[in-house]
Scaffold this motif. Structure first.
Motif, PDB file in Angstrom:
ATOM      1  N   ASN A   1      -0.872   9.946  -1.040  1.00  0.00           N
ATOM      2  CA  ASN A   1      -1.177   8.611  -0.519  1.00  0.00           C
ATOM      3  C   ASN A   1      -2.657   8.569  -0.140  1.00  0.00           C
ATOM      4  O   ASN A   1      -3.417   9.497  -0.442  1.00  0.00           O
ATOM      5  CB  ASN A   1      -0.255   8.263   0.655  1.00  0.00           C
ATOM      6  CG  ASN A   1      -0.352   9.270   1.801  1.00  0.00           C
ATOM      7  OD1 ASN A   1      -1.318  10.019   1.929  1.00  0.00           O
ATOM      8  ND2 ASN A   1       0.669   9.296   2.655  1.00  0.00           N
ATOM      9  N   MET A   2      -3.098   7.505   0.493  1.00  0.00           N
ATOM     10  CA  MET A   2      -4.524   7.375   0.780  1.00  0.00           C
ATOM     11  C   MET A   2      -5.031   8.476   1.714  1.00  0.00           C
ATOM     12  O   MET A   2      -6.151   8.965   1.562  1.00  0.00           O
ATOM     13  CB  MET A   2      -4.828   5.991   1.359  1.00  0.00           C
ATOM     14  CG  MET A   2      -4.893   4.919   0.295  1.00  0.00           C
ATOM     15  SD  MET A   2      -6.155   5.275  -0.945  1.00  0.00           S
ATOM     16  CE  MET A   2      -5.495   4.384  -2.356  1.00  0.00           C
ATOM     17  N   ALA A   3      -4.192   8.899   2.649  1.00  0.00           N
ATOM     18  CA  ALA A   3      -4.602  10.008   3.521  1.00  0.00           C
ATOM     19  C   ALA A   3      -4.754  11.291   2.723  1.00  0.00           C
ATOM     20  O   ALA A   3      -5.708  12.059   2.915  1.00  0.00           O
ATOM     21  CB  ALA A   3      -3.592  10.193   4.642  1.00  0.00           C
ATOM     22  N   GLY A   4      -3.823  11.546   1.817  1.00  0.00           N
ATOM     23  CA  GLY A   4      -3.921  12.725   0.968  1.00  0.00           C
ATOM     24  C   GLY A   4      -5.117  12.673   0.039  1.00  0.00           C
ATOM     25  O   GLY A   4      -5.814  13.674  -0.169  1.00  0.00           O
ATOM     26  N   ILE A   5      -5.372  11.489  -0.507  1.00  0.00           N
ATOM     27  CA  ILE A   5      -6.507  11.315  -1.416  1.00  0.00           C
ATOM     28  C   ILE A   5      -7.825  11.554  -0.697  1.00  0.00           C
ATOM     29  O   ILE A   5      -8.678  12.318  -1.158  1.00  0.00           O
ATOM     30  CB  ILE A   5      -6.464   9.907  -2.030  1.00  0.00           C
ATOM     31  CG1 ILE A   5      -5.358   9.829  -3.095  1.00  0.00           C
ATOM     32  CG2 ILE A   5      -7.812   9.522  -2.627  1.00  0.00           C
ATOM     33  CD1 ILE A   5      -5.092   8.415  -3.593  1.00  0.00           C
TER      34      ILE A   5
ATOM     35  N   PHE B   1       0.835  -1.199   0.000  1.00  0.00           N
ATOM     36  CA  PHE B   1       0.000   0.000   0.000  1.00  0.00           C
ATOM     37  C   PHE B   1       0.873   1.253   0.000  1.00  0.00           C
ATOM     38  O   PHE B   1       2.026   1.214   0.432  1.00  0.00           O
ATOM     39  CB  PHE B   1      -0.922   0.009   1.229  1.00  0.00           C
ATOM     40  CG  PHE B   1      -1.926  -1.102   1.223  1.00  0.00           C
ATOM     41  CD1 PHE B   1      -3.119  -0.973   0.534  1.00  0.00           C
ATOM     42  CD2 PHE B   1      -1.664  -2.287   1.902  1.00  0.00           C
ATOM     43  CE1 PHE B   1      -4.046  -1.999   0.510  1.00  0.00           C
ATOM     44  CE2 PHE B   1      -2.582  -3.318   1.889  1.00  0.00           C
ATOM     45  CZ  PHE B   1      -3.781  -3.178   1.195  1.00  0.00           C
ATOM     46  N   PRO B   2       0.322   2.378  -0.466  1.00  0.00           N
ATOM     47  CA  PRO B   2       1.105   3.617  -0.468  1.00  0.00           C
ATOM     48  C   PRO B   2       1.620   3.966   0.920  1.00  0.00           C
ATOM     49  O   PRO B   2       0.875   3.906   1.903  1.00  0.00           O
ATOM     50  CB  PRO B   2       0.103   4.661  -0.967  1.00  0.00           C
ATOM     51  CG  PRO B   2      -0.868   3.885  -1.793  1.00  0.00           C
ATOM     52  CD  PRO B   2      -1.004   2.565  -1.096  1.00  0.00           C
ATOM     53  N   GLY B   3       2.890   4.314   0.980  1.00  0.00           N
ATOM     54  CA  GLY B   3       3.493   4.665   2.262  1.00  0.00           C
ATOM     55  C   GLY B   3       3.391   6.159   2.543  1.00  0.00           C
ATOM     56  O   GLY B   3       2.408   6.811   2.176  1.00  0.00           O
TER      57      GLY B   3
END
Length: 214
Positions: free
Chosen positions: A192-196, A181-183
């Motif tokens: 990353n998922m938090a940014g997305i 998964f994206p780090g």
């Protein structure tokens, strides 16, 4: 709540921010999943708006030309991130050339799918690119989108996502995968998922909902 978006089709074009970089899912996957939309993704890592012969992903207009003639309900695309790098670092072409190629890209989309609702996604403020070059390309891009009646999902202007801030760069971007998964602690380019989920999904979803036929 899908707000009229469920079942709608989306074609997505652009660079690694749309493609997902080294991960197969990007913000367009998350948005379309949440709304029950059908996604076809044509984006490629390294793609540019301008005709940079050294761009690893080719031109975004070529993605559009190669896509099916069957019209989607929505077109989502980004562009300019890799152009900013080439214009500043390599000086292979300039902002004026970018503007002309962007016009050609928008014209191709409009001609190929006259019924599609087209949305340009303005990426976040990038610490990994020269700031003045980013601003110059943004001005050109927003002007062209207004002229061609293309909507804007403005992550750059409507959120606080700014990877010139080193804490945001570390928390919200990635370069490599961790356990698949994206780090974190990326260069500042790829969310990353938090940014997305924090920045991209709300802005893009809101724009699609505003444009959805009732």
């Amino acid at each position: 709540m899908d707000k009229g978006l469920a079942g709608r089709s989306v074609y997505a074009f652009g660079d690694s921010i749309v493609y997902g970089h080294v991960y197969p899912r990007s913000f367009v996957d998350i948005v379309t999943d949440q709304h029950g939309m059908t996604l076809t993704k044509f984006a490629r890592n390294g793609a540019t708006i301008g005709a940079d012969p050294h761009a690893s992903g080719g031109q975004i207009r070529a993605q559009v030309e190669e896509a099916t003639a069957v019209a989607p309900d929505f077109v989502l695309f980004d562009g300019g991130t890799n152009d900013a790098q080439s214009i500043f670092r390599d000086q292979r072409y300039d902002v004026g050339t970018y503007a002309g190629e962007l016009e050609r890209t928008l014209e191709t989309m409009k001609r190929k799918w006259p019924t599609a609702r087209i949305v340009y996604v303005a990426a976040h403020k990038l610490g990994s690119r020269d700031w003045n070059t980013q601003v110059a390309l943004r001005e050109v891009t927003l002007r062209a989108c207004h002229q061609w009646d293309v909507a804007i999902a403005d992550v750059f202007g409507e959120t606080t996502f700014d990877t010139r801030d080193d804490a945001q760069r570390a928390e919200y971007t990635f370069d490599d995968l961790v356990n698949g998964f994206p780090g974190t602690n990326g260069s500042g380019t790829h969310p990353n998922m938090a940014g997305i989920t924090t920045f991209y999904v709300p802005v893009v979803s809101a724009r699609l909902e505003q444009m959805s036929p009732r």
